[in-house]
Design a protein around this motif. Structure first.
Motif, mmCIF file in Angstrom:
data_model
loop_
_atom_site.group_PDB
_atom_site.id
_atom_site.type_symbol
_atom_site.label_atom_id
_atom_site.label_comp_id
_atom_site.label_asym_id
_atom_site.label_seq_id
_atom_site.Cartn_x
_atom_site.Cartn_y
_atom_site.Cartn_z
ATOM 1 N N TYR A 88 0.595 -1.278 0.102
ATOM 2 C CA TYR A 88 0.132 -0.080 0.003
ATOM 3 C C TYR A 88 0.949 1.148 -0.091
ATOM 4 O O TYR A 88 1.622 1.304 0.923
ATOM 5 N N ILE A 89 0.829 2.083 -1.002
ATOM 6 C CA ILE A 89 1.319 3.080 -1.169
ATOM 7 C C ILE A 89 0.341 4.436 -1.029
ATOM 8 O O ILE A 89 -0.446 4.670 -1.808
ATOM 9 N N LEU A 90 0.511 5.016 0.064
ATOM 10 C CA LEU A 90 -0.582 6.083 0.287
ATOM 11 C C LEU A 90 -0.293 7.587 0.325
ATOM 12 O O LEU A 90 0.841 8.023 1.233
ATOM 13 N N ALA A 91 -0.655 8.308 -0.658
ATOM 14 C CA ALA A 91 -0.392 9.641 -1.016
ATOM 15 C C ALA A 91 -1.132 10.632 -0.161
ATOM 16 O O ALA A 91 -2.393 10.324 0.028
ATOM 17 N N MET A 92 -0.562 11.504 0.271
ATOM 18 C CA MET A 92 -1.099 12.618 1.217
ATOM 19 C C MET A 92 -1.994 13.764 0.338
ATOM 20 O O MET A 92 -2.778 14.108 0.813
ATOM 21 N N ASP A 93 -1.480 13.874 -0.959
ATOM 22 C CA ASP A 93 -2.482 14.716 -1.539
ATOM 23 C C ASP A 93 -2.658 14.220 -3.190
ATOM 24 O O ASP A 93 -1.731 13.156 -3.586
ATOM 25 N N ASN A 94 -3.418 14.679 -4.070
ATOM 26 C CA ASN A 94 -3.588 14.517 -5.356
ATOM 27 C C ASN A 94 -2.400 14.372 -6.258
ATOM 28 O O ASN A 94 -2.145 13.782 -6.931
ATOM 29 N N GLU A 95 -1.528 15.384 -6.079
ATOM 30 C CA GLU A 95 -0.473 15.745 -6.746
ATOM 31 C C GLU A 95 0.564 14.533 -6.366
ATOM 32 O O GLU A 95 1.177 14.163 -7.214
ATOM 33 N N ASN A 96 0.802 14.230 -5.175
ATOM 34 C CA ASN A 96 1.507 13.227 -4.843
ATOM 35 C C ASN A 96 1.170 12.048 -5.618
ATOM 36 O O ASN A 96 2.072 11.167 -6.289
ATOM 37 N N LEU A 97 -0.185 11.708 -5.625
ATOM 38 C CA LEU A 97 -0.603 10.500 -6.060
ATOM 39 C C LEU A 97 -0.281 10.389 -7.505
ATOM 40 O O LEU A 97 0.057 9.565 -8.214
ATOM 41 N N ALA A 98 -0.535 11.589 -8.313
ATOM 42 C CA ALA A 98 -0.335 11.556 -9.797
ATOM 43 C C ALA A 98 1.063 11.441 -10.106
ATOM 44 O O ALA A 98 1.300 10.650 -10.857
ATOM 45 N N ASN A 99 1.963 11.883 -9.118
ATOM 46 C CA ASN A 99 3.365 11.762 -9.435
ATOM 47 C C ASN A 99 3.727 10.237 -9.129
ATOM 48 O O ASN A 99 4.769 9.844 -9.608
ATOM 49 N N LEU A 100 3.248 9.597 -8.274
ATOM 50 C CA LEU A 100 3.501 8.132 -7.851
ATOM 51 C C LEU A 100 2.840 7.425 -9.115
ATOM 52 O O LEU A 100 3.357 6.365 -9.487
ATOM 53 N N GLN A 101 1.737 7.493 -9.473
ATOM 54 C CA GLN A 101 0.992 6.764 -10.648
ATOM 55 C C GLN A 101 1.796 7.014 -12.034
ATOM 56 O O GLN A 101 1.928 6.012 -12.847
ATOM 57 N N ARG A 102 2.474 8.273 -12.114
ATOM 58 C CA ARG A 102 3.290 8.468 -13.364
ATOM 59 C C ARG A 102 4.718 7.481 -13.340
ATOM 60 O O ARG A 102 4.992 7.017 -14.476
ATOM 61 N N ILE A 103 5.312 7.188 -12.083
ATOM 62 C CA ILE A 103 6.379 6.571 -12.150
ATOM 63 C C ILE A 103 6.235 5.119 -11.703
ATOM 64 O O ILE A 103 7.304 4.386 -11.601
ATOM 65 N N GLN A 104 5.062 4.843 -11.270
ATOM 66 C CA GLN A 104 4.872 3.271 -10.935
ATOM 67 C C GLN A 104 5.147 2.256 -12.177
ATOM 68 O O GLN A 104 4.623 2.212 -13.125
#
Ligand code: 4NP
Length: 168
Positions: A88-104
């Motif tokens: 589980y990788i839990l992002a604090m905000d939508n920008e963090n989440l989008a950046n994680l999705q981009r590099i997954q």
């Protein structure tokens, strides 16, 4: 009994305010429940801006007032290895989440979501970045994190069939 542990990685931008706070609070809760053997917990930032730094002193002070120690934590940037190591990788905000999705990586099994997806309140869906604001922002961060960690723990135990007494 299975030796599998649940990997939980908390992620924000700098890894000095929000994600180390979530790391410290969730770790404390898991320890209190005697469940440390079931989890591996860490935090990281989408940026490398504060790599090697201790958590922000304002976060550490807020956390300490409520009995959480953050002094052992040290900022680092998310790596591709994290997508294999953490369930589980839990992002604090939508920008963090989008950046994680981009590099997954394409073959990564890690489940990415907003941390507040696990929250029972509906006013906030992101943990607001407190870095450039005043003390109330740090209090809000801790309030949201404390409110969410309990529900997060219950959900992860349930999703991983680990919520049964160990005698069964
Ligand atoms: P965090 O907060 O992402 O919760 O650790 C921040 C820390 C540092 C910066 C921004 C947000 N910064 O711009 O350096």
């Amino acid at each position: 009994m299975s030796n599998k542990t649940i990997g939980v990685l908390f992620v924000c931008l700098g890894n000095i305010c929000r994600s180390p706070t979530a790391h410290g609070v969730f770790e404390h809760l898991v320890e209190q429940r005697g469940l440390s053997h079931l989890f591996h917990i860490d935090s990281a930032g989408t940026s490398a801006w504060h790599e090697g730094a201790a958590p922000d002193s304002r976060s550490t002070a807020q956390a300490k007032k409520r009995g959480y120690a953050l002094d052992h934590l040290c900022a680092r940037q998310v790596t591709s290895h994290d997508f294999k190591r953490y369930d589980y990788i839990l992002a604090m905000d939508n920008e963090n989440l989008a950046n994680l999705q981009r590099i997954q990586p394409v073959n990564s099994p890690a489940e990415l979501s907003l941390f507040l997806h696990y929250s029972q309140q509906s006013k906030y869906d992101e943990v607001p970045d407190p870095y450039s604001g005043g003390a109330s922002g740090f209090t809000l961060v801790l309030d949201l994190i404390e409110q969410t960690c309990e529900a997060l723990l219950e959900t992860l135990l349930s999703e991983n069939n680990m919520n049964k007494p160990s005698s069964q």
